[in-house]
Design a protein around this motif. Sequence first.
Motif, short mmCIF file in Angstrom:
data_model
loop_
_atom_site.label_atom_id
_atom_site.label_comp_id
_atom_site.label_asym_id
_atom_site.label_seq_id
_atom_site.Cartn_x
_atom_site.Cartn_y
_atom_site.Cartn_z
N GLY A 54 0.17 6.18 -10.28
CA GLY A 54 1.41 5.79 -10.94
C GLY A 54 2.61 6.59 -10.46
O GLY A 54 3.68 6.04 -10.20
N TYR A 55 2.42 7.90 -10.32
CA TYR A 55 3.53 8.73 -9.84
C TYR A 55 3.80 8.51 -8.36
O TYR A 55 4.94 8.62 -7.90
N GLN A 56 2.77 8.19 -7.59
CA GLN A 56 3.00 7.87 -6.19
C GLN A 56 3.83 6.59 -6.06
O GLN A 56 4.68 6.49 -5.17
N GLN A 57 3.59 5.64 -6.96
CA GLN A 57 4.41 4.43 -6.96
C GLN A 57 5.87 4.78 -7.27
O GLN A 57 6.80 4.20 -6.71
N ARG A 58 6.07 5.74 -8.15
CA ARG A 58 7.44 6.18 -8.48
C ARG A 58 8.11 6.83 -7.28
O ARG A 58 9.31 6.66 -7.07
N VAL A 59 7.32 7.59 -6.50
CA VAL A 59 7.87 8.20 -5.29
C VAL A 59 8.34 7.10 -4.33
O VAL A 59 9.43 7.19 -3.74
N GLY A 60 7.52 6.07 -4.17
CA GLY A 60 7.91 4.96 -3.31
C GLY A 60 9.17 4.27 -3.79
O GLY A 60 10.06 3.93 -3.00
N LEU A 61 9.28 4.07 -5.10
CA LEU A 61 10.49 3.46 -5.66
C LEU A 61 11.70 4.37 -5.49
O LEU A 61 12.80 3.90 -5.17
N ALA A 62 11.49 5.67 -5.68
CA ALA A 62 12.59 6.62 -5.49
C ALA A 62 13.12 6.57 -4.07
O ALA A 62 14.34 6.55 -3.84
N ALA A 63 12.20 6.53 -3.09
CA ALA A 63 12.61 6.45 -1.68
C ALA A 63 13.37 5.15 -1.41
O ALA A 63 14.35 5.14 -0.66
N ALA A 64 12.93 4.06 -2.05
CA ALA A 64 13.58 2.77 -1.84
C ALA A 64 14.96 2.71 -2.47
O ALA A 64 15.82 1.94 -2.05
N LEU A 65 15.19 3.56 -3.48
CA LEU A 65 16.47 3.55 -4.21
C LEU A 65 17.48 4.56 -3.67
O LEU A 65 18.64 4.54 -4.07
N LEU A 66 17.06 5.42 -2.76
CA LEU A 66 17.93 6.51 -2.30
C LEU A 66 19.30 6.04 -1.82
O LEU A 66 20.32 6.65 -2.15
N HIS A 67 19.33 4.98 -1.05
CA HIS A 67 20.59 4.51 -0.50
C HIS A 67 21.28 3.47 -1.39
O HIS A 67 22.22 2.79 -0.97
N HIS A 91 0.82 -1.22 0.00
CA HIS A 91 0.00 0.00 0.00
C HIS A 91 0.85 1.26 0.00
O HIS A 91 0.32 2.37 0.12
N ASN A 92 2.17 1.10 -0.14
CA ASN A 92 3.08 2.21 -0.38
C ASN A 92 2.79 3.41 0.53
O ASN A 92 2.39 4.48 0.05
N PRO A 93 2.98 3.28 1.84
CA PRO A 93 2.65 4.38 2.75
C PRO A 93 3.53 5.59 2.50
O PRO A 93 4.77 5.50 2.54
N LEU A 94 2.90 6.73 2.23
CA LEU A 94 3.61 7.98 1.94
C LEU A 94 3.02 9.09 2.80
O LEU A 94 1.89 8.99 3.26
N TYR A 95 3.79 10.15 2.99
CA TYR A 95 3.27 11.34 3.66
C TYR A 95 2.66 12.24 2.59
O TYR A 95 3.35 13.04 1.95
N ASN A 96 1.35 12.09 2.40
CA ASN A 96 0.68 12.76 1.28
C ASN A 96 0.71 14.27 1.35
O ASN A 96 0.53 14.95 0.34
N GLU A 97 0.91 14.84 2.55
CA GLU A 97 0.91 16.29 2.69
C GLU A 97 2.29 16.89 2.36
O GLU A 97 2.42 18.12 2.27
N MET A 98 3.29 16.04 2.16
CA MET A 98 4.64 16.54 1.87
C MET A 98 4.86 16.66 0.36
O MET A 98 4.24 15.96 -0.44
N TYR A 99 5.76 17.55 -0.01
CA TYR A 99 6.17 17.65 -1.40
C TYR A 99 7.13 16.51 -1.72
O TYR A 99 7.79 15.96 -0.83
N VAL A 100 7.22 16.16 -3.01
CA VAL A 100 8.05 15.04 -3.42
C VAL A 100 9.50 15.23 -2.95
O VAL A 100 10.08 14.36 -2.31
N LYS A 101 10.08 16.39 -3.27
CA LYS A 101 11.47 16.64 -2.88
C LYS A 101 11.62 16.68 -1.36
O LYS A 101 12.63 16.22 -0.82
N GLU A 102 10.62 17.21 -0.70
CA GLU A 102 10.66 17.28 0.76
C GLU A 102 10.66 15.88 1.35
O GLU A 102 11.44 15.56 2.27
#
Length: 301
Positions: free
Chosen positions: A133-146, A83-94
């Motif tokens: 779709g873009y929220q899934q990309r945000v989740g993948l981006a976070a997973a790839l950061l390190h 379910h890809n938990p994200l902080y929906n009130e935050m900006y992508v870069k934030e």
Amino acid sequence: MSLSVQNITKYYGEQKALDKVSFKVSKGEIVGFLGPNGAGKSTMMKILTTYLLADDGTAEVNQHDVVKDALAVRKSIGYVAEHNPLYNEMYVKEYLGFNASLYGVSKVRISEVIDQVGLVSEAHKVIGALSKGYQQRVGLAAALLHNPEVLILDEPTTGLDPNQLIEIRKLIKSISSDKTILLSTHIMKEVEEICNRVIIINKGVLVADKVLKDLRPEEEQIIEVEFDYRVEEAFLQKLPYVSEVVNRSGFFYEITFKTSKDMRPVVFDFAHDNKLKTLQLNRKNKNLESLFTELTQTKNL
């Protein structure tokens, strides 16, 4: 081995969720992890990511024991939950900046993953305003950061429309060259399009571990196609190498060809020459679907 699982057993009370499951996954592999609801897929993923402890057996990620070296395991894994938990009130870069600070990676890396997953045009937006779709990309981006060596993806394409599915498939393939990917899904087409190997579990037991190419007969394939208009089966049967045509519903057909040559271009050209539009055009692995049904349906009646 990037992933090594030996005789993992897990109970929830008296219910055995996993029963002596063993498998290994090497660097560069994209492995589909399949099973019906309640089979134990999510439990295994939670054990590999150190969210749960097994009751018996051992598991290693990049040669780090998931119990003894849990912190090292977490550093080695990128995990995208179902379910890809994200902080929906935050900006992508934030949001990515917040995650980068937790991992202790540089701000330069934020820009790199934004570009890698195709988020450049959306990076200034609030996450809650993005499409699924873009929220899934945000989740993948976070997973790839390190820059983890192992990616564990739990139902990464759930709820996506057909265009988003294609984009996420391409994205997963593009990042797989130097990583190990374990992908859980209920969708056979996702496995066929993305993975090179499949592991199937049922009622907590590993029932199959197969290389996909070994499941495909060399001289047979099924093409699924949806046109924008009704076509008589007799016309489709005139295509080369056709052995069977089945109209599944409406304008949706399954065409079986007796050849190893990819017949999707031939079907596309047929549609173009007859002024038809192709709304869907997929190559189906009949044996994977049959294998999954054979190994899971009896115990789930």
